[in-house]
Scaffold this active site. Structure first.
Site, PDB file in Angstrom:
ATOM      1  N   GLU A 228     -11.334   3.745   5.229  1.00  0.00           N
ATOM      2  CA  GLU A 228     -10.280   4.647   5.724  1.00  0.00           C
ATOM      3  C   GLU A 228     -10.989   5.727   6.556  1.00  0.00           C
ATOM      4  O   GLU A 228     -10.802   5.824   7.761  1.00  0.00           O
ATOM      5  CB  GLU A 228      -9.515   5.267   4.556  1.00  0.00           C
ATOM      6  CG  GLU A 228      -8.410   6.241   4.980  1.00  0.00           C
ATOM      7  CD  GLU A 228      -7.688   6.869   3.779  1.00  0.00           C
ATOM      8  OE1 GLU A 228      -8.175   6.758   2.643  1.00  0.00           O
ATOM      9  OE2 GLU A 228      -6.612   7.493   4.006  1.00  0.00           O
TER      10      GLU A 228
ATOM     11  N   ASP B  31       1.602   4.064   2.617  1.00  0.00           N
ATOM     12  CA  ASP B  31       0.642   4.949   1.941  1.00  0.00           C
ATOM     13  C   ASP B  31       1.341   6.060   1.138  1.00  0.00           C
ATOM     14  O   ASP B  31       1.632   5.862  -0.033  1.00  0.00           O
ATOM     15  CB  ASP B  31      -0.357   5.520   2.965  1.00  0.00           C
ATOM     16  CG  ASP B  31      -1.730   5.789   2.367  1.00  0.00           C
ATOM     17  OD1 ASP B  31      -1.948   5.451   1.190  1.00  0.00           O
ATOM     18  OD2 ASP B  31      -2.594   6.339   3.071  1.00  0.00           O
ATOM     19  N   ASP B  32       1.603   7.196   1.769  1.00  0.00           N
ATOM     20  CA  ASP B  32       2.231   8.348   1.089  1.00  0.00           C
ATOM     21  C   ASP B  32       3.360   8.869   1.979  1.00  0.00           C
ATOM     22  O   ASP B  32       3.250   9.941   2.591  1.00  0.00           O
ATOM     23  CB  ASP B  32       1.196   9.454   0.862  1.00  0.00           C
ATOM     24  CG  ASP B  32       0.028   8.955   0.037  1.00  0.00           C
ATOM     25  OD1 ASP B  32       0.184   8.815  -1.184  1.00  0.00           O
ATOM     26  OD2 ASP B  32      -1.035   8.683   0.626  1.00  0.00           O
TER      27      ASP B  32
ATOM     28  N   HIS C  55       1.489   4.658  -2.592  1.00  0.00           N
ATOM     29  CA  HIS C  55       1.191   5.446  -3.802  1.00  0.00           C
ATOM     30  C   HIS C  55       2.500   6.063  -4.250  1.00  0.00           C
ATOM     31  O   HIS C  55       3.100   6.849  -3.491  1.00  0.00           O
ATOM     32  CB  HIS C  55       0.170   6.534  -3.488  1.00  0.00           C
ATOM     33  CG  HIS C  55      -1.111   5.991  -2.924  1.00  0.00           C
ATOM     34  ND1 HIS C  55      -2.231   5.773  -3.686  1.00  0.00           N
ATOM     35  CD2 HIS C  55      -1.439   5.597  -1.669  1.00  0.00           C
ATOM     36  CE1 HIS C  55      -3.200   5.287  -2.933  1.00  0.00           C
ATOM     37  NE2 HIS C  55      -2.743   5.166  -1.694  1.00  0.00           N
TER      38      HIS C  55
ATOM     39  N   HIS D 139       0.862  -1.189   0.000  1.00  0.00           N
ATOM     40  CA  HIS D 139       0.000   0.000   0.000  1.00  0.00           C
ATOM     41  C   HIS D 139       0.892   1.231   0.000  1.00  0.00           C
ATOM     42  O   HIS D 139       1.223   1.784   1.052  1.00  0.00           O
ATOM     43  CB  HIS D 139      -0.935  -0.027   1.221  1.00  0.00           C
ATOM     44  CG  HIS D 139      -1.961   1.065   1.206  1.00  0.00           C
ATOM     45  ND1 HIS D 139      -3.120   0.991   1.952  1.00  0.00           N
ATOM     46  CD2 HIS D 139      -2.021   2.251   0.550  1.00  0.00           C
ATOM     47  CE1 HIS D 139      -3.836   2.098   1.758  1.00  0.00           C
ATOM     48  NE2 HIS D 139      -3.172   2.882   0.919  1.00  0.00           N
TER      49      HIS D 139
ATOM     50  N   HIS E 226      -9.369   0.858  -1.799  1.00  0.00           N
ATOM     51  CA  HIS E 226      -9.397   1.573  -0.521  1.00  0.00           C
ATOM     52  C   HIS E 226     -10.834   1.514   0.004  1.00  0.00           C
ATOM     53  O   HIS E 226     -11.775   1.800  -0.751  1.00  0.00           O
ATOM     54  CB  HIS E 226      -9.022   3.041  -0.715  1.00  0.00           C
ATOM     55  CG  HIS E 226      -7.556   3.303  -0.880  1.00  0.00           C
ATOM     56  ND1 HIS E 226      -6.799   2.683  -1.828  1.00  0.00           N
ATOM     57  CD2 HIS E 226      -6.718   4.139  -0.209  1.00  0.00           C
ATOM     58  CE1 HIS E 226      -5.540   3.118  -1.731  1.00  0.00           C
ATOM     59  NE2 HIS E 226      -5.468   4.001  -0.766  1.00  0.00           N
TER      60      HIS E 226
HETATM   61  N1  ADE Z   1      -4.357   8.594  -2.625  1.00  0.00           N
HETATM   62  C1  ADE Z   1      -3.154   8.715  -2.056  1.00  0.00           C
HETATM   63  N2  ADE Z   1      -3.221   8.442  -0.760  1.00  0.00           N
HETATM   64  C2  ADE Z   1      -4.510   8.131  -0.478  1.00  0.00           C
HETATM   65  C3  ADE Z   1      -5.211   7.745   0.673  1.00  0.00           C
HETATM   66  N3  ADE Z   1      -4.622   7.642   1.866  1.00  0.00           N
HETATM   67  N4  ADE Z   1      -6.525   7.520   0.575  1.00  0.00           N
HETATM   68  C4  ADE Z   1      -7.146   7.635  -0.592  1.00  0.00           C
HETATM   69  N5  ADE Z   1      -6.532   7.978  -1.713  1.00  0.00           N
HETATM   70  C5  ADE Z   1      -5.215   8.225  -1.661  1.00  0.00           C
HETATM   71 ZN    ZN Z   2      -3.677   4.702   0.099  1.00  0.00          ZN
END
Ligand code: ADE
Ligand code: ZN
Length: 349
Positions: A208, A286-287, A27, A25, A205
């Site tokens: 969340e 995630d990011d 991006h 997970h 997703h």
């Molecule tokens: N795109 C990038 N990070 C995300 C996240 N945490 N939730 C949904 N879309 C995303």
């Molecule tokens: Zn994500």
């Protein structure tokens, strides 16, 4: 047989780094560090509304998913050429390998780029070449998962999937990301059916910020093989039982949840509850450029906040490997290597 409990807590950091892990997970646009954002802005003549790296970092103060996405999509506007996508992915993959990642399944959002006039070919050429180089030069198994932006229409997603088909060999699956609330999985039933018919893996997703009903929707309407996040599942006990019975993988990203205020404190995170309920959870980042840490940092901070130990480490790493879409012989090899790390570290006691 090794004894996991024989590994002392002070050796946990070494264990977490050495154990083979899958990053499921992540991006790739979320690995764009401020320094690279400024360098690419200059290279491509793109204006950024921040004076410098410090000012940009200071803006990373999010109060929910949307407040992050607004900045994240603006940041991605510096990615223009195949070389940009290559540089971004290569920097991430080198770092992942150093953290003990043996398998990386990278999300990317083509609509974010094609909407700005960036050719689909540039995205696939750059990301695809970085993944190929990771395999040959780093010994890291890397693949791509194409995500649809759920704030856009299903028609846009269908057109994106068709436009990506010349690069069908470059991606192993599709996902669903972006603004969750108000965009339930059922909105994308048709495009996910089309993806499955093409032999692609499907993930989404769900849960969340959205309710458990979105997790049910991802499973029932989209036939998602993994749920990304899923941390709201605990509101629905029937769903919790179903996730446990079916061992549905949930890719959990604690630092993301903290930064986007899904939980006020890491100590409040539902990961401990999910582990106790026997769910197939694994840890991911995630990011990471926006949320304060890559995979190892997610492990370190989560283990400290929830008082997790070596047994949890084994389960989380094993779940990540099991939940990956890698060929079965690779998974078996990594599971063997995982057991070997635990055996080595137990014996040294
Ligand atoms: N795109 C990038 N990070 C995300 C996240 N945490 N939730 C949904 N879309 C995303
Ligand atoms: Zn994500």
């Amino acid at each position: 047989m090794f004894k996991v409990h024989a590994i002392p807590p002070q050796r946990l950091p070494e264990l977490l780094r050495r154990m083979p892990k899958a990053e499921l997970h992540l991006h790739i646009e979320g690995t764009l560090e401020p320094e690279m954002m400024f360098a690419l802005a200059q290279r491509n003549g793109v204006a950024l509304p921040y004076a410098n790296v410090q000012a940009l970092r200071a803006a990373y103060d999010f109060h929910n998913l949307q407040s992050f996405l607004d900045l994240y999509y603006a940041g991605a506007s510096v990615l223009c050429t195949a070389q940009d996508f290559y540089d971004l992915a290569w920097a991430y993959l080198e770092r992942a390998q150093a953290e003990g990642v043996v398998r990386a399944e990278l999300f990317f959002d083509p609509q974010t780029h094609t909407a700005r006039g960036v050719p689909m070919a540039a995205v696939f050429d750059g990301l695809g070449r970085a993944c190929a180089d990771a395999r040959t030069r780093l010994g890291l198994s890397a693949e791509l998962i194409l995500c649809f932006l759920r704030h856009l229409s299903q028609e846009d997603a269908l057109a994106t999937l068709e436009a990506a088909l010349p690069w069908r060999a470059h991606f192993i699956g599709v996902g669903l990301d972006s603004s969750e609330l108000g965009h339930p999985p059922e909105k994308f039933t048709e495009v996910f059916a089309r993806a499955r018919a093409l032999g692609l893996h499907v993930v989404a997703h769900a849960g969340e910020e959205g309710p458990p009903a979105y997790i049910w929707g991802a499973l029932d309407a989209l036939k998602a093989e993994r749920i990304d996040h899923g941390v709201q599942a605990w509101h629905d006990l029937v769903l919790m039982q179903h996730l446990a019975d079916e061992q549905v993988p949930l890719t959990v990203c604690p630092l993301s949840n903290l930064k986007l205020c899904v939980f006020e404190r890491l100590a409040d995170h539902t990961l401990a509850r999910m582990l106790d309920a026997g769910l197939c959870v694994s840890l991911h980042s995630d990011d990471p450029a926006y949320f304060g840490g890559y995979l190892l940092e997610n492990y370190h901070q989560t283990f400290a906040a929830l008082h997790l130990d070596a047994r949890h480490a084994y389960r989380l790493a094993a779940n990540s490997l099991r939940a990956s879409f890698a060929p079965e012989p690779d998974k078996q090899r990594w599971m063997h290597a995982l057991k070997q790390v635990f055996a080595d570290m137990s014996e040294q006691d």
